[in-house]
Design a protein around this motif. Structure first.
Motif, mmCIF file in Angstrom:
data_model
loop_
_atom_site.group_PDB
_atom_site.id
_atom_site.type_symbol
_atom_site.label_atom_id
_atom_site.label_comp_id
_atom_site.label_asym_id
_atom_site.label_seq_id
_atom_site.Cartn_x
_atom_site.Cartn_y
_atom_site.Cartn_z
ATOM 1 N N ILE A 90 10.289 31.689 26.903
ATOM 2 C CA ILE A 90 8.986 31.836 26.237
ATOM 3 C C ILE A 90 9.250 31.790 24.743
ATOM 4 O O ILE A 90 10.013 32.615 24.214
ATOM 5 N N VAL A 91 8.647 30.816 24.055
ATOM 6 C CA VAL A 91 8.945 30.710 22.624
ATOM 7 C C VAL A 91 7.674 30.799 21.782
ATOM 8 O O VAL A 91 6.672 30.177 22.085
ATOM 9 N N PHE A 92 7.763 31.594 20.719
ATOM 10 C CA PHE A 92 6.663 31.767 19.773
ATOM 11 C C PHE A 92 7.011 30.975 18.509
ATOM 12 O O PHE A 92 7.998 31.279 17.828
ATOM 13 N N LEU A 93 6.176 29.982 18.219
ATOM 14 C CA LEU A 93 6.459 29.123 17.056
ATOM 15 C C LEU A 93 5.311 29.185 16.057
ATOM 16 O O LEU A 93 4.144 29.222 16.454
ATOM 17 N N PRO A 94 5.626 29.160 14.770
ATOM 18 C CA PRO A 94 4.569 29.112 13.759
ATOM 19 C C PRO A 94 3.958 27.704 13.730
ATOM 20 O O PRO A 94 4.681 26.731 13.465
ATOM 21 N N ALA A 95 2.667 27.588 14.005
ATOM 22 C CA ALA A 95 2.033 26.268 14.111
ATOM 23 C C ALA A 95 2.170 25.485 12.811
ATOM 24 O O ALA A 95 1.988 26.034 11.716
ATOM 25 N N ASN A 96 2.511 24.226 12.939
ATOM 26 C CA ASN A 96 2.623 23.283 11.803
ATOM 27 C C ASN A 96 3.666 23.675 10.759
ATOM 28 O O ASN A 96 3.576 23.268 9.613
ATOM 29 N N ARG A 97 4.625 24.461 11.164
ATOM 30 C CA ARG A 97 5.636 24.859 10.169
ATOM 31 C C ARG A 97 7.045 24.467 10.587
ATOM 32 O O ARG A 97 8.009 24.867 9.942
ATOM 33 N N ILE A 98 7.171 23.755 11.707
ATOM 34 C CA ILE A 98 8.511 23.316 12.096
ATOM 35 C C ILE A 98 8.487 21.797 12.270
ATOM 36 O O ILE A 98 7.425 21.195 12.392
ATOM 37 N N GLN A 126 7.091 39.469 14.611
ATOM 38 C CA GLN A 126 6.401 40.741 14.845
ATOM 39 C C GLN A 126 5.780 40.751 16.253
ATOM 40 O O GLN A 126 5.924 41.718 17.014
ATOM 41 N N LEU A 127 5.130 39.649 16.600
ATOM 42 C CA LEU A 127 4.457 39.569 17.901
ATOM 43 C C LEU A 127 5.441 39.597 19.069
ATOM 44 O O LEU A 127 5.218 40.286 20.065
ATOM 45 N N ILE A 128 6.535 38.864 18.945
ATOM 46 C CA ILE A 128 7.485 38.831 20.077
ATOM 47 C C ILE A 128 8.140 40.203 20.251
ATOM 48 O O ILE A 128 8.426 40.625 21.376
ATOM 49 N N ARG A 129 8.312 40.915 19.157
ATOM 50 C CA ARG A 129 8.890 42.270 19.290
ATOM 51 C C ARG A 129 7.920 43.181 20.030
ATOM 52 O O ARG A 129 8.311 43.990 20.875
ATOM 53 N N GLU A 130 6.634 43.051 19.714
ATOM 54 C CA GLU A 130 5.632 43.880 20.396
ATOM 55 C C GLU A 130 5.552 43.508 21.873
ATOM 56 O O GLU A 130 5.502 44.370 22.753
ATOM 57 N N VAL A 131 5.571 42.211 22.158
ATOM 58 C CA VAL A 131 5.441 41.740 23.536
ATOM 59 C C VAL A 131 6.646 42.171 24.373
ATOM 60 O O VAL A 131 6.501 42.646 25.508
ATOM 61 N N THR A 132 7.840 42.031 23.805
ATOM 62 C CA THR A 132 9.036 42.369 24.591
ATOM 63 C C THR A 132 9.194 43.885 24.762
ATOM 64 O O THR A 132 9.933 44.340 25.635
ATOM 65 N N ALA A 133 8.476 44.644 23.946
ATOM 66 C CA ALA A 133 8.479 46.096 24.154
ATOM 67 C C ALA A 133 7.597 46.470 25.346
ATOM 68 O O ALA A 133 7.772 47.525 25.966
ATOM 69 N N GLU A 134 6.669 45.598 25.701
ATOM 70 C CA GLU A 134 5.717 45.857 26.788
ATOM 71 C C GLU A 134 6.138 45.227 28.113
ATOM 72 O O GLU A 134 5.891 45.769 29.178
ATOM 73 N N LEU A 135 6.738 44.033 28.025
ATOM 74 C CA LEU A 135 7.045 43.258 29.234
ATOM 75 C C LEU A 135 8.561 43.101 29.392
ATOM 76 O O LEU A 135 9.284 43.106 28.391
ATOM 77 N N PRO A 136 9.023 42.926 30.641
ATOM 78 C CA PRO A 136 10.481 42.764 30.830
ATOM 79 C C PRO A 136 10.964 41.357 30.450
ATOM 80 O O PRO A 136 11.522 40.625 31.260
ATOM 81 N N ILE A 137 10.672 40.999 29.207
ATOM 82 C CA ILE A 137 11.159 39.722 28.658
ATOM 83 C C ILE A 137 12.305 40.069 27.707
ATOM 84 O O ILE A 137 12.163 40.941 26.848
ATOM 85 N N TYR A 138 13.414 39.393 27.901
ATOM 86 C CA TYR A 138 14.622 39.700 27.128
ATOM 87 C C TYR A 138 14.529 39.020 25.764
ATOM 88 O O TYR A 138 14.297 37.811 25.684
ATOM 89 N N LEU A 139 14.716 39.780 24.697
ATOM 90 C CA LEU A 139 14.550 39.226 23.336
ATOM 91 C C LEU A 139 15.819 38.494 22.896
ATOM 92 O O LEU A 139 16.911 39.061 22.886
ATOM 93 N N ALA A 140 15.640 37.236 22.529
ATOM 94 C CA ALA A 140 16.814 36.388 22.242
ATOM 95 C C ALA A 140 17.047 36.134 20.763
ATOM 96 O O ALA A 140 17.893 35.312 20.407
ATOM 97 N N ASN A 141 16.318 36.807 19.898
ATOM 98 C CA ASN A 141 16.592 36.612 18.460
ATOM 99 C C ASN A 141 17.884 37.328 18.064
ATOM 100 O O ASN A 141 18.469 38.066 18.864
#
Ligand SMILES: N[C@@H](CCOP(=O)(O)O)C(=O)O
Length: 340
Positions: free
Chosen positions: A66-74, A101-116
């Motif tokens: 699951i990847v969170f990307l900044p729109a139009n910035r990559i 910020q969002l992925i940190r909040e999401v991974t605190a709630e769901l069993p998604i492993y944070l890869a940063n």
């Protein structure tokens, strides 16, 4: 300079140094899932390279990414990588720091492993580049290693690798580290200039070095530790400086990314001010493959960048397709080469 080296970390599976860390992290998640640990997927925020590496290794292991990307910035090349590898791609109307910020909040709630790079497994993989540098120099320590910095995990990973080799007695010192930032996204540089007194995140402005367009780096403390313990330096590069440096490097036969241009600009400044000596063994870390950033090169060589001289541009010559016209321009070109 007489002893200058470029360590290419972007000539790899997904075209950036992130592969080094991500293979370690995803292998560990694979193991956890085989042990029936509740990990439903692996997630990251990204400016393009982390997401590419995560998606590729997860696809190979059959793990949802699951990847969170900044729109139009990559770059387009970076955007298509996770899409092609079947990741769940969220293109968010915010910058990288907002995604983080969002992925940190999401991974605190769901069993998604944070890869940063907050995750030390990533750094364990990335630190191997430092060990490799020493090995390639037959365990002779370079004087300087210059690394582009955005989220700042990598500068710490290099420190870790070099320190480990020192602790093991393989070398007796570590190189001085330089972290190079784009002036448009320079919170570490400003912190360094304040004498490490006052860290403030910044709102990162657009930069051709888009993978380091980060204003609130998650590894700030670890980066400071690395720099303080390696007698390190932080430098910055303007857009023109980094694009010129990238282009000059390309003209030697490389095809580097704009972030490596940032590192090379830092070197130019440090060399001009005499901080880096002519004979110092210096390694510039090239972090990603230039093919991910072709648009920036096209813009530069077409001289289409506002307020930029593009003085090393090498635009194609449009010629009529007949023998006489081709011979005319060719002779002119060869004559100019003869004189130079
Ligand atoms: N430049 C990075 C930003 C995220 O850094 P990370 O090392 O914490 O994953 C990217 O390619 O996404």
């Amino acid at each position: 300079m007489n002893d200058l080296w470029v360590k290419h970390c972007g000539i790899s599976h997904t075209g950036s140094f992130k592969d080094l860390g991500m293979t370690v992290l995803v292998s560990q998640v694979n193991r956890l899932r085989k042990l029936n640990k509740p990990v439903v997927g692996v997630g990251c925020a990204s400016t393009g390279d982390t997401s590419a590496a995560l998606s590729a290794y997860c696809a190979a292991a059959g793990i949802p990414a699951i990847v969170f990307l900044p729109a139009n910035r990559i770059s387009m090349a970076q955007l298509v990588q996770p899409i092609a590898n079947g990741a769940f791609v969220l293109s968010l109307d915010t910058d990288f720091d907002g995604c983080m910020q969002l992925i940190r909040e999401v991974t605190a709630e769901l069993p998604i492993y944070l890869a940063n790079s907050l995750n030390s497994l990533r750094l364990e993989g990335q630190k191997t580049a430092a060990i490799e540098i020493l090995q390639q120099f037959n365990w002779e320590v370079p004087d300087w290693v210059i690394v582009p910095g955005g989220n700042l995990g990598n500068i710490y990973a290099f420190y870790k690798g070099f320190s480990m080799c020192k602790e093991l007695g393989l070398v007796d010192r570590i190189p001085r580290l330089v972290c190079a930032q784009a002036a448009n996204a320079n919170p570490l540089y400003l912190y360094y200039k304040s004498g490490w007194k006052d860290f403030k995140s910044v709102k990162a402005a657009t930069t051709f070095a888009s993978a380091i367009q980060i204003g609130d780096p998650v590894s700030i403390d670890r980066a400071v530790f690395a720099l303080q313990n390696s007698n390190g330096i932080v430098e910055e590069a303007t857009e023109e400086e980094l694009m010129d440096a990238m282009t000059r490097a390309d003209l030697t036969g490389m095809f580097i990314c704009p972030h490596t241009g940032v590192a090379l600009s830092a070197l130019i400044k440090l060399r001009n001010s005499g901080v880096v000596g002519k004979n110092d063994r210096t390694v510039v870390v090239s972090t990603a493959h230039g093919l991910k950033f072709t648009q920036s090169k096209v813009d530069y060589h077409s001289k289409e960048i506002a307020d930029m001289g593009c003085r090393y541009a090498n635009p194609p010559v449009n010629v009529k397709a007949d023998f006489g016209s081709v011979m005319d321009v060719l002779k002119k070109y060869l004559l100019s080469k003869d004189r130079s």
